[in-house]
Design an enzyme around this catalytic site. Structure first.
Site, short mmCIF file in Angstrom:
data_model
loop_
_atom_site.label_atom_id
_atom_site.label_comp_id
_atom_site.label_asym_id
_atom_site.label_seq_id
_atom_site.Cartn_x
_atom_site.Cartn_y
_atom_site.Cartn_z
N LYS A 61 5.35 9.42 8.21
CA LYS A 61 5.22 8.92 9.58
C LYS A 61 6.29 9.50 10.53
O LYS A 61 6.24 10.68 10.87
CB LYS A 61 5.19 7.38 9.57
CG LYS A 61 3.96 6.83 8.81
CD LYS A 61 3.91 5.33 8.81
CE LYS A 61 2.89 4.79 7.86
NZ LYS A 61 1.52 4.83 8.37
N ASP A 110 9.42 2.77 -1.14
CA ASP A 110 8.44 3.48 -0.30
C ASP A 110 8.77 3.14 1.15
O ASP A 110 8.38 2.09 1.66
CB ASP A 110 7.02 3.06 -0.67
CG ASP A 110 6.00 3.75 0.21
OD1 ASP A 110 4.79 3.56 -0.01
OD2 ASP A 110 6.41 4.49 1.14
N TYR A 161 0.87 -1.18 0.00
CA TYR A 161 0.00 0.00 0.00
C TYR A 161 0.90 1.23 0.00
O TYR A 161 1.88 1.28 0.76
CB TYR A 161 -0.87 0.00 1.25
CG TYR A 161 -1.72 1.23 1.46
CD1 TYR A 161 -1.45 2.11 2.50
CD2 TYR A 161 -2.79 1.53 0.62
CE1 TYR A 161 -2.22 3.25 2.71
CE2 TYR A 161 -3.57 2.67 0.83
CZ TYR A 161 -3.29 3.51 1.88
OH TYR A 161 -4.05 4.65 2.07
P1 KE4 Z 1 -0.34 8.54 4.50
O1 KE4 Z 1 -0.95 9.24 3.30
O2 KE4 Z 1 -1.37 7.74 5.29
O3 KE4 Z 1 0.47 9.49 5.37
O4 KE4 Z 1 0.76 7.50 3.97
C1 KE4 Z 1 0.36 6.55 3.01
C2 KE4 Z 1 1.33 5.38 3.06
C3 KE4 Z 1 2.32 5.28 2.09
N1 KE4 Z 1 3.21 4.27 2.10
C4 KE4 Z 1 3.18 3.33 3.07
C5 KE4 Z 1 4.19 2.21 3.04
C6 KE4 Z 1 2.19 3.38 4.11
O5 KE4 Z 1 2.17 2.42 5.06
C7 KE4 Z 1 1.26 4.43 4.10
C8 KE4 Z 1 0.17 4.54 5.14
N2 KE4 Z 1 0.08 3.47 6.09
C9 KE4 Z 1 -1.23 3.18 6.62
C10 KE4 Z 1 -1.12 2.03 7.63
N3 KE4 Z 1 -0.57 0.87 7.12
C11 KE4 Z 1 -1.85 4.39 7.23
C12 KE4 Z 1 -3.02 4.09 8.15
C13 KE4 Z 1 -4.25 4.75 7.66
O6 KE4 Z 1 -4.38 4.92 6.44
O7 KE4 Z 1 -5.10 5.05 8.52
#
Ligand code: KE4
Length: 434
Positions: free
Chosen positions: A271, A243, A148
């Site tokens: 993060k 990523d 993801y």
């Molecule tokens: P954000 O747009 O949520 O800041 O980041 C997206 C993203 C991009 N790449 C990786 C590897 C990620 O894990 C994420 C976001 N992770 C999820 C949890 N696995 C966020 C949790 C959520 O969406 O509430």
């Protein structure tokens, strides 16, 4: 069912499960869609603890899905945010602290020779994809089922029926036109990568992957997989994007790339790099990143990108991680927790596999190791749900999906870990007796 839309583009109203798509788990993780029931509403957090609106205390094992490696409300981070806020919250102009955070990032991750700050991991990956396409003049993007990368239209796709097929939209609203340039393979399938590049290498702008996956649960790459990706992308002039939104500053100060010693062309971060405030970043080789406006022609911008509060939180967090690295402690307690949870399942005959890197790990309710989405998809979801709710009853807050990683912080103590293992032993024993 495909419905035409006025603009002539087509969208898929997917009311049936598409292969490799976690419909219930794919809902925003915090909605508890994967485990059923209602999410807890959190009132406050401190150190290793969350407190819900009824003032119930939980040992926190999501850490806001990764950012809170120092623990919640780390006093030095809060102080930096407050001091920044007293000087105003956003100027829409460059600041010295923005440059300072950029320097910290480039020192931590040497493959990043230029870096741009954005507001979320999604924005980071979306921008990186655009830059890769702009820099190569190519359209195709390769991703891996189960990885993801945020809710970017072109990355919200899953494998179609065959292994290497054009992406199938993973959400209503993502058009076939947008997903048609996304090719989806299975993670760790080096042979499929080589075959794809032999056939289409000249069309491929970039490959994007989580170098250690967190988003199908914690899945590690085989050594040959990363080497194949690096070799094939170099051979065919495609851009390799790691990523590291989740793994950056989590699994090591230099991220997963510092562990595997594989240098990508671009990296996305999020993060931890924002210290709990909305901040993410993308960057990479100078000859690629110098093509981004204003130095180059590839557009990217953002009102709050690099804002003073988020850069204060991020820079303070990275300075603490650099000067007081918690990684050995996280590894020691991670080994204790990982083996404790796996043994707790084994003792009562529940098939489970622990997969872990440092303080990032997943207990898969599976008879076999998980190496890709098809093997992750075979996990016993109901067992995970029972385990999750059982631990909630014991004041332990785990990620609410089998397909997420748990994280713990530098504030978690050995006693916290031992308490968590004891709770898991009770929950798993109760599950086994039903
Ligand atoms: P954000 O747009 O949520 O800041 O980041 C997206 C993203 C991009 N790449 C990786 C590897 C990620 O894990 C994420 C976001 N992770 C999820 C949890 N696995 C966020 C949790 C959520 O969406 O509430």
């Amino acid at each position: 069912m495909v419905t035409g839309v006025a603009s002539g583009t087509e969208t898929i109203e997917s009311d049936e499960e598409l292969p490799g798509i976690r419909k219930s788990e794919a809902a925003p993780a915090r909605a508890f869609g994967a485990v059923g029931g209602h999410p807890l509403f959190i009132e406050r957090a401190s150190g290793q603890y969350l407190f819900d609106i009824d003032d119930n205390r939980y040992l926190d094992y999501i850490g806001s899905w990764g950012p809170m490696i120092l623990g919640h409300a780390e006093p030095r981070v809060i102080d930096a945010i407050v001091r920044a806020a007293e000087k105003g919250t956003s100027y829409g102009a460059p600041t010295e602290n923005e440059s300072h955070l950029a320097e910290l990032i480039m020192q931590a991750v040497p493959s990043i020779e230029r870096v741009r700050l954005v507001n979320s991991g999604t924005e980071a990956t979306m921008s990186a994809i655009r830059v890769a396409r702009g820099a190569t003049g190519r359209a195709k993007i390769v991703k891996f089922a189960g990885c993801y990368h945020g809710h970017v239209d072109s990355l919200l796709v899953a494998a179609g029926s065959a292994a290497a097929t054009l992406g199938v939209p993973d959400s209503p609203g993502v058009t076939l036109g947008v997903s048609a340039d996304t090719i989806v393979l299975n993670y760790n399938d080096s042979e499929a990568v080589a075959l794809l590049f032999d056939a289409h290498g000249h069309e491929i702008a970039a490959v994007i992957l989580e170098p250690i996956v967190g988003n199908m649960g914690t899945v590690l790459p085989t050594e040959s997989f990363l080497q194949t990706l690096r070799q094939e992308t170099l051979k065919h002039g495609a851009i390799l994007i790691f990523d590291e939104v989740m793994t950056g500053f989590r699994v090591a100060y230099g991220g997963a790339q510092s562990i595997f010693r594989i240098e990508p062309d671009m990296t996305t971060l999020g993060k931890i790099v924002g210290g709990g405030l909305p901040l993410a970043a993308y960057g990479g080789k100078a000859d690629i990143m110098d093509q981004v406006m204003p130095a180059g022609k590839i557009y990217q911008a953002g009102t709050l990108a690099g804002n003073p509060l988020a850069t204060a939180a991020g820079a303070t967090t990275l300075e603490i991680l650099r000067d007081e690295p918690p990684y050995q402690q996280l590894e020691t307690l991670g080994e204790l927790l990982g083996s404790g949870l796996e043994n707790a399942a084994a003792q009562v005959g529940i098939p489970a596999r622990m997969q872990r890197v440092g303080s990032m790990m997943t207990l898969f309710f599976s008879e076999s190791w998980v190496t890709d989405w098809p093997s992750a998809d075979r996990c016993h979801r109901k067992r995970f749900s029972d385990y999750f709710w059982g631990l909630i009853e014991h004041g332990v807050y785990m990620p609410c999906s089998q397909f997420e990683a748990l994280f713990f912080s530098a504030r978690h103590t050995r006693e916290d870990i031992e308490q968590t293992i004891a709770a898991a032993e009770k929950v798993l024993a109760s599950m086994a007796s039903h």
